[in-house]
Motif scaffolding. Structure first.
Motif, PDB file in Angstrom:
ATOM      1  N   ASN A 258       0.807  -1.223   0.000  1.00 49.72           N
ATOM      2  CA  ASN A 258       0.000   0.000   0.000  1.00 49.72           C
ATOM      3  C   ASN A 258       0.837   1.268   0.000  1.00 49.72           C
ATOM      4  O   ASN A 258       0.294   2.362   0.075  1.00 49.72           O
ATOM      5  N   GLN A 300       4.012   7.783  -0.015  1.00 47.96           N
ATOM      6  CA  GLN A 300       2.552   7.783   0.005  1.00 47.96           C
ATOM      7  C   GLN A 300       2.103   6.462   0.630  1.00 47.96           C
ATOM      8  O   GLN A 300       2.686   5.412   0.344  1.00 47.96           O
ATOM      9  N   TYR A 301       1.050   6.510   1.442  1.00 50.67           N
ATOM     10  CA  TYR A 301       0.532   5.266   2.019  1.00 50.67           C
ATOM     11  C   TYR A 301      -0.985   5.320   2.044  1.00 50.67           C
ATOM     12  O   TYR A 301      -1.576   6.297   2.525  1.00 50.67           O
ATOM     13  N   TRP A 302      -1.609   4.260   1.498  1.00 54.86           N
ATOM     14  CA  TRP A 302      -3.065   4.144   1.480  1.00 54.86           C
ATOM     15  C   TRP A 302      -3.501   3.219   2.620  1.00 54.86           C
ATOM     16  O   TRP A 302      -3.303   2.012   2.563  1.00 54.86           O
ATOM     17  N   THR A 304      -6.679   2.902   3.589  1.00 52.44           N
ATOM     18  CA  THR A 304      -7.870   2.297   2.999  1.00 52.44           C
ATOM     19  C   THR A 304      -7.985   2.869   1.577  1.00 52.44           C
ATOM     20  O   THR A 304      -7.274   3.822   1.242  1.00 52.44           O
ATOM     21  N   PRO A 305      -8.876   2.338   0.739  1.00 53.93           N
ATOM     22  CA  PRO A 305      -9.050   2.944  -0.586  1.00 53.93           C
ATOM     23  C   PRO A 305      -9.481   4.412  -0.531  1.00 53.93           C
ATOM     24  O   PRO A 305      -9.341   5.124  -1.530  1.00 53.93           O
ATOM     25  N   GLN A 308      -5.576   8.401   2.286  1.00 60.62           N
ATOM     26  CA  GLN A 308      -4.173   8.451   1.888  1.00 60.62           C
ATOM     27  C   GLN A 308      -3.425   9.434   2.774  1.00 60.62           C
ATOM     28  O   GLN A 308      -3.933  10.515   3.092  1.00 60.62           O
ATOM     29  N   THR A 310       0.639  11.250   3.142  1.00 61.27           N
ATOM     30  CA  THR A 310       1.937  11.432   2.500  1.00 61.27           C
ATOM     31  C   THR A 310       2.874  12.202   3.420  1.00 61.27           C
ATOM     32  O   THR A 310       2.438  12.986   4.275  1.00 61.27           O
ATOM     33  N   TYR A 342      -8.821  12.396   2.512  1.00 62.63           N
ATOM     34  CA  TYR A 342      -9.904  11.425   2.658  1.00 62.63           C
ATOM     35  C   TYR A 342     -10.950  11.655   1.576  1.00 62.63           C
ATOM     36  O   TYR A 342     -11.474  12.767   1.424  1.00 62.63           O
ATOM     37  N   TYR A 343     -11.261  10.601   0.813  1.00 61.10           N
ATOM     38  CA  TYR A 343     -12.206  10.685  -0.295  1.00 61.10           C
ATOM     39  C   TYR A 343     -13.621  10.367   0.173  1.00 61.10           C
ATOM     40  O   TYR A 343     -13.907   9.252   0.601  1.00 61.10           O
ATOM     41  N   ASP A 349     -13.203  15.145  -2.053  1.00 60.50           N
ATOM     42  CA  ASP A 349     -12.349  14.751  -0.938  1.00 60.50           C
ATOM     43  C   ASP A 349     -12.071  15.947  -0.033  1.00 60.50           C
ATOM     44  O   ASP A 349     -12.196  17.107  -0.433  1.00 60.50           O
TER      45      ASP A 349
END
Length: 395
Positions: A258, A300-302, A304-305, A308, A310, A342-343, A349
């Motif tokens: 991720n 960058q780290y996700w 959850t979908p 994110q 950074t 956050y989307y 977002d």
């Protein structure tokens, strides 16, 4: 008689339908707006409404027409605006972000003409944190290498190759347009990239003649003049008299689960300083050339979908240069960025980011260096912090 008249009308209707099916025009845009806090803006803390921080607010039209045999005509008109006031950005230009027309072929590539991004933006620039997490606040000090595409190239001819098993490349030439002097105010750049599985890499080179006028001045209204400094940032505004501006840059990333690890490097040079007749003023009497080395690492780290985060660190060091008052030893800048995005949906977002910058040494104005986060009013001290929370919607 009635039938003979209806047949041509029907054929015309079918032809119109066929022509319509071969053409397409799309309206698109972004509105990015939020609130910012800056610790030191000209000597005082500041709360303000700011737009286009993560992604510049804009609206535009893009279109294509199928010409047959795999060839298409394309165009793009893209206008930047400030949602806080409704004003145009990019110096008040109606289509200040981009405006071009061209031809594209899947086998031969794409040629476009107009106001466009250079190859430093298109290739290594996409690996900088400004492109995916920190927006323009995360740009390298003063956006000195144009990774943040703060400056476009006017009067340009651009070529982009097809993708050859992950390899792609391009070149651009900006016409100077000065009678009797082919090279004055010209811009050219080349770039190449490679993508293979989790690994991506790109490099580019850009060369600009009389940059204070032809490059840094091309986002202003009216006709830029060599009599004025068109560079706002104290990081390099003192080098407006440079005859040539050059950027050599590279960047890459590697995906692990991720996470995406990234890094960029750029070398920026202002050479042949003192061209006051064609380029810009030189109040410090600089001679010769000055260069900067810039290096960034980011992640960058996700989680959850939809979530994110950074983080990035940038280091930049300027070289020494001779002036009328002696040697300027150059400046050093450290910058850290942290952001979360956050989307709420695919198109909307909310995000928050924080940027800290520290400066030391002597800046381009031949004064003690002050912190100057990109696009903000410079600090009066060696440190500056900015925090921004925003809402972005794409259409």
């Amino acid at each position: 008689m009635r039938h003979s008249r209806l047949i041509p009308i029907g054929l015309l209707g079918l032809a119109a339908t066929a022509a319509h099916a071969q053409s397409a025009v799309t309206l698109f845009g972004v509105i990015d707006q939020g609130l910012s806090y800056t610790s030191n803006a000209g000597g005082k803390s500041q709360w303000s409404m700011a737009g286009g921080v993560l992604q510049g607010s804009r609206w535009g039209l893009r279109g294509s027409e199928d010409l047959g045999g795999g060839l298409k005509a394309i165009f793009l008109l893209e206008s930047g605006f400030d949602a806080s006031t409704g004003k145009f950005t990019q110096g008040g230009l109606e289509f200040g972000r981009r405006a071009y027309v061209g031809l594209t072929d899947a086998r031969l590539g794409t040629v476009t003409l107009g106001r466009q991004y250079d190859m430093v933006v298109d290739y290594p620039g996409v690996y900088s944190d400004r492109a995916f997490g920190g927006g323009y606040l995360a740009a390298h000090p003063g956006d000195i290498d144009n990774f943040n595409n703060g400056y476009r190239t006017n009067n340009s001819i651009k070529y982009e190759s097809p993708n050859y098993a992950g390899l792609h490349f391009g070149g651009m030439y900006g016409v100077g347009g000065v009678a009797g002097d082919f090279t004055r105010n010209q811009t050219w750049s080349v770039g190449a990239g490679y993508d293979r599985g989790p690994f991506s890499f790109a490099a580019a080179y850009m060369n600009v003649r009389n940059p204070n006028v032809s490059f840094f001045g091309n986002s202003t209204t009216g006709t830029p003049s060599a009599a004025a400094t068109n560079i706002a940032s104290p990081v390099y505004s003192g080098f407006a008299s440079a005859h040539t501006y050059e950027v050599i840059a590279a960047g890459g990333s590697y995906k692990i689960g991720n996470a995406i690890l990234g890094a960029t490097y750029s070398n920026i040079q202002f050479s042949n300083l003192g061209d006051t007749a064609n380029s810009g003023p030189n109040p410090s009497g600089y001679r010769g050339s000055v260069h900067f080395n810039n290096a960034e690492v980011n992640v960058q780290y996700w989680f959850t979908p939809a979530l994110q985060m950074t983080a990035a660190y940038d280091y930049m060091k300027g070289s020494s240069i001779a002036s009328t008052t002696g040697e300027n030893g150059g400046a050093t800048y450290h910058q850290g960025v942290l952001s979360a995005d956050y989307y709420l949906s695919k198109r909307t977002d909310v995000y928050v980011m924080g940027v800290y910058q520290h400066a030391s040494g002597t800046d381009s104005r031949n004064r003690p260096a002050v912190a100057a986060i990109n696009s903000l009013t410079a600090s009066t001290s060696d440190a500056q912090t900015s925090v921004h929370i925003g809402l972005r919607h794409k259409f």
